[in-house]
Write a protein that holds these residues in place. Sequence first.
Motif, PDB file in Angstrom:
ATOM      1  N   UNK A 205       0.842  -1.194   0.000  1.00 54.42           N
ATOM      2  CA  UNK A 205       0.000   0.000   0.000  1.00 54.42           C
ATOM      3  C   UNK A 205       0.877   1.244   0.000  1.00 54.42           C
ATOM      4  N   UNK A 206       0.554   2.191  -0.879  1.00 54.81           N
ATOM      5  CA  UNK A 206       1.310   3.435  -0.988  1.00 54.81           C
ATOM      6  C   UNK A 206       0.957   4.321   0.204  1.00 54.81           C
ATOM      7  N   UNK A 207       1.977   4.730   0.927  1.00 53.12           N
ATOM      8  CA  UNK A 207       1.740   5.589   2.097  1.00 53.12           C
ATOM      9  C   UNK A 207       2.022   7.057   1.797  1.00 53.12           C
ATOM     10  N   UNK A 208       3.010   7.338   0.950  1.00 51.77           N
ATOM     11  CA  UNK A 208       3.370   8.736   0.658  1.00 51.77           C
ATOM     12  C   UNK A 208       3.679   8.871  -0.825  1.00 51.77           C
ATOM     13  N   UNK A 209       3.202   9.964  -1.415  1.00 53.53           N
ATOM     14  CA  UNK A 209       3.577  10.377  -2.776  1.00 53.53           C
ATOM     15  C   UNK A 209       4.145  11.786  -2.645  1.00 53.53           C
ATOM     16  N   UNK A 210       5.427  11.946  -2.910  1.00 49.28           N
ATOM     17  CA  UNK A 210       6.135  13.174  -2.563  1.00 49.28           C
ATOM     18  C   UNK A 210       6.355  14.117  -3.745  1.00 49.28           C
ATOM     19  N   UNK A 211       5.975  13.722  -4.972  1.00 51.00           N
ATOM     20  CA  UNK A 211       6.137  14.598  -6.142  1.00 51.00           C
ATOM     21  C   UNK A 211       4.838  14.614  -6.922  1.00 51.00           C
ATOM     22  N   UNK A 212       4.714  15.655  -7.746  1.00 53.16           N
ATOM     23  CA  UNK A 212       3.514  15.819  -8.553  1.00 53.16           C
ATOM     24  C   UNK A 212       3.925  16.050 -10.008  1.00 53.16           C
ATOM     25  N   UNK A 213       2.948  16.229 -10.870  1.00 50.99           N
ATOM     26  CA  UNK A 213       3.211  16.498 -12.275  1.00 50.99           C
ATOM     27  C   UNK A 213       4.104  17.740 -12.423  1.00 50.99           C
ATOM     28  N   UNK A 214       5.034  17.676 -13.390  1.00 52.39           N
ATOM     29  CA  UNK A 214       5.920  18.788 -13.768  1.00 52.39           C
ATOM     30  C   UNK A 214       6.971  19.117 -12.723  1.00 52.39           C
ATOM     31  N   UNK A 215       7.031  18.353 -11.616  1.00 50.75           N
ATOM     32  CA  UNK A 215       8.065  18.618 -10.617  1.00 50.75           C
ATOM     33  C   UNK A 215       9.425  18.161 -11.147  1.00 50.75           C
ATOM     34  N   UNK A 216      10.444  18.958 -10.870  1.00 47.84           N
ATOM     35  CA  UNK A 216      11.802  18.566 -11.216  1.00 47.84           C
ATOM     36  C   UNK A 216      12.367  17.713 -10.085  1.00 47.84           C
TER      37      UNK A 216
ATOM     38  N   UNK B 269      15.431  14.858 -13.881  1.00 46.23           N
ATOM     39  CA  UNK B 269      14.469  15.160 -14.927  1.00 46.23           C
ATOM     40  C   UNK B 269      13.210  15.801 -14.389  1.00 46.23           C
ATOM     41  N   UNK B 270      12.150  15.688 -15.198  1.00 49.89           N
ATOM     42  CA  UNK B 270      10.852  16.285 -14.895  1.00 49.89           C
ATOM     43  C   UNK B 270       9.807  15.181 -14.877  1.00 49.89           C
ATOM     44  N   UNK B 271       8.917  15.227 -13.900  1.00 46.94           N
ATOM     45  CA  UNK B 271       7.846  14.238 -13.794  1.00 46.94           C
ATOM     46  C   UNK B 271       6.785  14.551 -14.841  1.00 46.94           C
ATOM     47  N   UNK B 272       6.611  13.636 -15.788  1.00 41.27           N
ATOM     48  CA  UNK B 272       5.597  13.820 -16.824  1.00 41.27           C
ATOM     49  C   UNK B 272       4.241  13.270 -16.386  1.00 41.27           C
ATOM     50  N   UNK B 273       4.240  12.084 -15.815  1.00 38.11           N
ATOM     51  CA  UNK B 273       2.970  11.466 -15.394  1.00 38.11           C
ATOM     52  C   UNK B 273       3.128  10.874 -13.997  1.00 38.11           C
ATOM     53  N   UNK B 274       1.998  10.792 -13.276  1.00 41.76           N
ATOM     54  CA  UNK B 274       1.935  10.160 -11.956  1.00 41.76           C
ATOM     55  C   UNK B 274       0.635   9.377 -11.900  1.00 41.76           C
ATOM     56  N   UNK B 275       0.739   8.089 -11.653  1.00 41.53           N
ATOM     57  CA  UNK B 275      -0.448   7.224 -11.737  1.00 41.53           C
ATOM     58  C   UNK B 275      -0.884   6.677 -10.382  1.00 41.53           C
TER      59      UNK B 275
END
Length: 530
Positions: free
Chosen positions: A91-102, A212-218
């Motif tokens: 189970x995912x507990x934390x997501x620390x980046x979002x779209x377009x984040x470097x 790099x840059x985050x393009x997608x997050x699913x």
Amino acid sequence: MSAAKPTSPSSPNKTLRPRRSPWPKRIVIAVVVLAVAGGGWYFYRQRNAEQAASAYRTAKVERGDIRVAISATGALSAISTVDVGSQISGQVTDVLVDFNDRVTKGQVIARIDPSTYEAQIAQGTAQVNNARAGLATAQATLRNAELDYQRKTELAKNQLVARSDADLARAARDQARAQLAGAQAQINQQIASTQTSRLNLQRTVIRAPVDGVVLTRTIEPGQTVAASLQSPVLFQIAEDLSKMEIVLAIDEADIGQVKPGQSVDFTVDSFPDRKFRGSVQQVRLSATNTSNVITYPVVVAVDNPDGVLLPGMTANAEIEVSHRDDVLRVGNAALRYKPADDDPAAASAAGGPGGARGGLGNDLPAVAAKLKLDANQQAAFDAALEQMKQRMAARTAAPAGGAGGPPGGGAPIIMGGGRGPGGGGGGNNNRNASRGGGAISGAARQRMLERFNQQFGAFRESLSEAQRAQWDGEVAALVSARRVPLYKLVKGEPQAVTVRVGASDGSWTEVSGNIAEGDEVVVGTGRGTK
């Protein structure tokens, strides 16, 4: 008495005027009549010439640049795009980046619940400790078996115990050794199992593999990741958007003209007034068949320093496969024109006096000028060119030579080339001035090159290796060039000339031969603007 003067009754009282000659007046009248007649004749001739010229629509031969390009579309993408997945389930507990984040390499971007793997590590540690206790027991058993075996071996030598007792002691010792080895292997197995659990615990922390840059997050916090069958993609990271690429699908008819390093201009719908540039980086060999249409992928490298180009944008690209500067060119309509069968120009094209041929002799001096010849080389070239012209003149004057000599002959073909059987094929697409018309077969081209090498053999031997390679390339291009008829307007009448055609951009086509800048060429019939 004085005598009176006699008077003549016939003499007049006043002086008689002399009569004027009628010839000056007659001369003036004659001059006026001749001037009127001459003016009328000139006006009549000029009117007839204008009427004849107005029967054809013409265009001028001019000098200019021709840029040959292949059009294609493709999608922009990052040069390196990394799919970041999960090797474990949980189970995912934390997501620390979002779209377009470097992100930077090694940065934590998500976490999965580690409790399951922590419990597995604790269980594995306990099993290792248990295995080590078993190892100590096995070691004690082995020491006892070794001592018992030694005692019974000594007693058996003195025949104080039976030989079978010594054999049983040896078997017990061997069993104790095997149990010790098994206990050691069990410890190693438990340590490896625990190490696997520790690796899985580390994998609960998901890190960026590249900068790099985050393009997608699913994924979202609380979502369960199942990695039992395949690794799910959680993030997509573009490594560097300052450099991008376009993958173009090029038709098999054009792929032979595309080479690495060629310039590419393209536009995107987001910036329709701005033109971007790139270069061909790779021509891939993996063909794609779509509805029986074969295409090849061509990778175009693009610089994106200001970051305005985004992944996924549609690029409308043109690959520049040829660029000709300051060449003679005609509109493609002139190459498509073909006179009617009853037109005198048709007879001229069939071999009449107007069907002048454009020979290689007119182009060879320009080729020689590119080689930067010294005095001896220039003298050898001039001599070979003069001999070729003399042989051509002799062949043309011979009765059997007709208009250009026998088919497959030597000098006539080299000097005059071949007349294109169809002059109307030019300009139908943006890559070729004509298809079929004026084409020379491979065997005929080979014969022409062999004859040419014989005629210019001495000159060619005087060239350096680099000059010889350039000379051979230029001559091969001249010999293999397509030849089509054009129709020049001379004194109001169309006159057929055979020219070599080169690069075409869809509107203009490069020509060379018996034609000059400013010549009027026929593009159609009927009244129209010149």
